[in-house]
Motif scaffolding. Structure first.
Motif, PDB file in Angstrom:
ATOM      1  N   LEU A   1      -3.934  33.377  37.655  1.00  0.00           N
ATOM      2  CA  LEU A   1      -3.460  32.588  38.801  1.00  0.00           C
ATOM      3  C   LEU A   1      -1.937  32.576  38.851  1.00  0.00           C
ATOM      4  N   ALA A   2      -1.317  32.417  37.671  1.00  0.00           N
ATOM      5  CA  ALA A   2       0.148  32.378  37.636  1.00  0.00           C
ATOM      6  C   ALA A   2       0.727  33.694  38.145  1.00  0.00           C
ATOM      7  N   ILE A   3       0.147  34.794  37.694  1.00  0.00           N
ATOM      8  CA  ILE A   3       0.694  36.090  38.110  1.00  0.00           C
ATOM      9  C   ILE A   3       0.469  36.299  39.605  1.00  0.00           C
ATOM     10  N   LEU A   4      -0.759  35.971  40.071  1.00  0.00           N
ATOM     11  CA  LEU A   4      -1.052  36.172  41.488  1.00  0.00           C
ATOM     12  C   LEU A   4      -0.129  35.317  42.361  1.00  0.00           C
ATOM     13  N   ALA A   5       0.263  34.152  41.846  1.00  0.00           N
ATOM     14  CA  ALA A   5       1.090  33.261  42.652  1.00  0.00           C
ATOM     15  C   ALA A   5       2.546  33.722  42.710  1.00  0.00           C
ATOM     16  N   PHE A   6       3.032  34.305  41.616  1.00  0.00           N
ATOM     17  CA  PHE A   6       4.479  34.533  41.537  1.00  0.00           C
ATOM     18  C   PHE A   6       4.899  36.002  41.509  1.00  0.00           C
ATOM     19  N   ASP A   7       3.941  36.952  41.408  1.00  0.00           N
ATOM     20  CA  ASP A   7       4.396  38.329  41.170  1.00  0.00           C
ATOM     21  C   ASP A   7       5.131  38.922  42.372  1.00  0.00           C
TER      22      ASP A   7
END
Lengths: 376, 332
Positions: free
Chosen positions: A101-107
């Protein structure tokens, strides 16, 4: 009886006993391989060549090792507080969800060097949160942690399927997976790292998360044996009543320990998702959480032992796959049998050979001292 | 680092040796997680390649993967050994096969159940919803209670595609029919849990279901046994399972993965192997309902003619079956 005067040094119990255990397991596996009509010496050779024979194999072996270090450490810290955390699998799964989720949100927006701490925190936070609930129930409500963590594995898997099938799935994708992470969410592979220095090695899933695994080993060693909290944790593990008497609140220790345990398990997602798969998908934990129990047992719940045990399991996983590839008669079920025997002898029967080894050591040591006494 | 470079040298040597031998025909198959004896999808492939082996006398290399990362590893290893063609089994192998097929553009790959668009890849996919539609019709016509059941394996879009086709077929035959659906689980264990399959089927029978369709791999055997014990009807999946319990098995929704695997090896051997996408539906004989001596007296001629008419209409394009996976929903 003079024998009682010879104390068995630590290197025998830590170094020789595991080797004896593995030798017994390999001997029994050899008999089985002989039974199905293959040459056991060749098989063992294939396992080791398959695990170390060329650089791609080494990469795969160390990639598996990385996962086992994370889950092994997770089991070990809980074990020092006498908590049997069977939930590494679920905590790794949910930790991976946090990372994904973190990667999908900020990449889209952030560069890699900012993504890295975000991924690590997200994995640790989600893994810890998943361990917190059983820990709280154990500490304040007396629900047995073995039962609750097992159940939380199932809840984690149901939750992940629901999320991936219904919410996170990339539209139009056949399998329940999210979209691929953008490069800022990828950990560099080791073959890329080596390429920066002008050294060419073959592609493999090994990535820089192995360094994080080793750092975690050192941090955990420091935490358990060199801090006040670690002292409290070991005290609770030895005797809860003594801990209370010493002014330690076991409930708090249980919750904190389990949260650290869950966070460590959550880092499997760093290696698997940010390191290799580059997307959030189902079942990326592939049983590493459960194998972590065997790794921790075999490594005597000590970070150094866990690194060695993880390496052994890495060898068994990668070399075992190679074995199944080279010897058609050896099916993957056979490989699982060999792995199971190693777990049985090094984990469940770990202390079976200890008295024998100790007696053998005493015998040899006594003989030497008598010889020396005779010479003098 | 010297070791590394010398190892690369050895690896390169191995590769060059294997490619110089590529003249002989060396087919290979990489089975997926279920394993080649899953009584279902992988076993269908296994039967296809075994048939080729028996007919041609040419043996093949094989590997069964046990975790996600082994797929790419195994496919690459097959390619390095000069295997050609290489069959990848199951949609989950698609990303790995795409990478490896690009690295070895001279070797041929066949992917079953998913599409990879490369000049050296043959992709074979099936219209499971069409076959499920037909057995759904048959279930609704056979049912006396007006309630039919569906037991899926792991809850993934592919299985919902089966369920959706089945429901449409049942409603097509009898608009008032009630379709009760259950998925066995959320983990791959759901593919091989006959005990739970049996419990789900019994639960559906208690609610009035008298025909149940299992699209659940090895879990299906529990569903069929429960149907037999309760005197109800069951519908098999993937391979023709009519022979399992004659008198209980109404029919089977067959998906000819064995033919796809056999054809890949056979055409590559004899010539005529072509890359590209093959979509096997009712028209191509890729999916169908199974009739044989075991279920001949369970299926009335009225049922057969209705189902055959729908089949002809679907092939002719007059009857559209909604594909769950086209929009991830089963709204009709």
């Amino acid at each position: 009886m003079k024998a009682s005067h010879v104390s068995v040094p630590a290197w025998v119990t830590i170094g020789v006993v595991p080797v004896v255990n593995i030798a017994m397991a390999l001997f029994l596996s050899g008999l089985i391989i002989l039974l199905i009509g293959e040459n056991p010496i060749d098989a063992v050779q294939l396992i080791f060549i398959g695990a170390f024979g060329y650089d791609e194999a080494i990469g795969y072996t160390l990639y598996y090792t990385t996962n086992f270090i994370f889950t092994g450490l997770a089991v070990a810290i809980a074990f020092h507080a006498m908590l049997f955390n069977i939930g590494g699998e679920g905590q790794a799964y949910i930790g991976g969800l946090g990372i994904g989720l973190a990667i999908l949100a900020f990449d889209h927006t952030l560069p890699f060097w900012l993504m890295l701490p975000i991924m690590l925190s997200a994995g640790a936070l989600f893994g810890a949160a998943w361990a917190f609930i059983p820990a709280w129930a154990q500490a304040y409500r007396g629900s047995h942690i073995v039962i609750t963590t097992i159940m939380f594995n199932f809840i984690a898997s149901a939750l992940m399927v629901y999320l991936l099938v219904n919410v996170l799935v990339e539209p139009g994708n056949m399998s329940p997976e999210t979209r691929e992470f953008l490069p800022s969410g990828h950990l560099p592979f080791m073959h890329e790292v080596f390429a920066w220095f002008g050294i060419a090695i073959t592609k493999s899933p090994l990535n820089i998360s192995i360094f994080w695994a080793l750092i975690c080993c050192v941090l955990l060693w420091f935490y358990i044996w060199r801090t006040r909290w670690g002292y409290a944790l070991r005290t609770v593990g030895h005797s809860e009543r003594a801990a209370v008497y010493a002014g330690i609140r076991p409930q708090r220790v249980i919750v904190i320990t389990m949260c650290i345990s869950g966070a460590l398990a959550g880092f499997v997602g760093i290696n698997e998702l940010a390191g290799v798969q580059h997307r959030l998908l189902l079942n990326f934990t592939a049983g590493y959480g459960f194998t972590g129990i065997a790794v921790s047992l075999m490594g005597r719940n000590h970070p150094l032992g866990i690194v060695l045990a993880s390496l052994l399991f890495g060898i068994l996983y990668q070399g075992g796959a190679e074995l199944a590839f080279e010897m058609p008669k050896i099916s993957r079920e056979m490989v699982v049998t060999i792995q199971g025997l190693v777990i049985l002898f090094s984990g469940a029967l770990a202390y079976m050979s200890e008295p024998w080894v100790a007696r053998a050591y005493t015998f040899v040591a006594l003989g030497l001292t008598q010889q020396r006494a005779g010479e003098a | 680092m010297r070791e590394f470079s010398s190892l690369i040298g050895v690896a390169a040597l191995l590769v060059s040796v294997s490619s110089s031998n590529a003249a002989d025909f060396k087919p290979a198959v990489v089975f997926d997680m279920g394993g080649k004896f899953d009584q279902s999808f992988n076993e269908g492939i296994f039967n296809g390649v075994e048939k080729f082996k028996k007919e041609s006398g040419i043996s093949y290399r094989e590997f069964e993967v046990t975790n996600e990362t082994q797929r790419e590893q195994a496919l690459r290893k097959m390619a390095q050994r000069g295997s050609d063609p290489i069959i990848g089994v199951g949609f989950a192998q698609a990303p790995a096969l795409e990478i490896v097929a690009k690295e070895f553009p001279k070797q041929r790959f066949t992917l079953i159940d998913m599409v990879v668009d490369l000049p050296n890849v043959q992709s074979v996919v099936f219209k499971e919803h069409e076959g499920s539609f037909l057995v759904g019709m048959m279930a609704a016509m056979k049912s006396e209670t007006g309630k039919v059941g569906f037991v899926g394996g792991m809850d993934i879009p592919l299985i919902r595609r089966f369920a959706c086709g089945y429901e449409q077929g049942a409603k097509h035959a009898n608009a008032k029919v009630e379709v009760i659906q259950n998925m066995t689980g959320n983990t791959p264990a759901a593919w091989n849990d006959p005990g739970r399959g049996s419990e789900l089927a019994k639960g559906q029978f208690d609610r009035g279901v008298d025909v149940v369709f299992a699209a659940a791999g090895g879990t299906g055997s529990g569903v069929y046994q429960a149907a037999k014990d309760a005197g109800k009807f069951a519908i098999g999946v993937d391979s023709n399972q009519n022979h399992l319990h004659p008198g209980t098995m109404l029919t089977s929704m067959v998906k000819r993965v064995d033919v796809a695997a056999y054809n890949s090896f056979d055409t590559a051997h004899k010539g005529g192997w072509t890359p590209g996408i093959q979509v096997l539906g009712l028209a191509e004989g890729g999916v169908d309902y199974a009739m044989d001596e075991h279920n001949a007296n369970l299926v009335s001629s009225k049922m057969r003619s209705a189902v055959d008419k729908a089949k002809a209409d679907i092939i002719a394009g007059k009857l559209k079956v909604h594909d769950y996976m086209s929009d991830n929903s089963c709204s009709m």
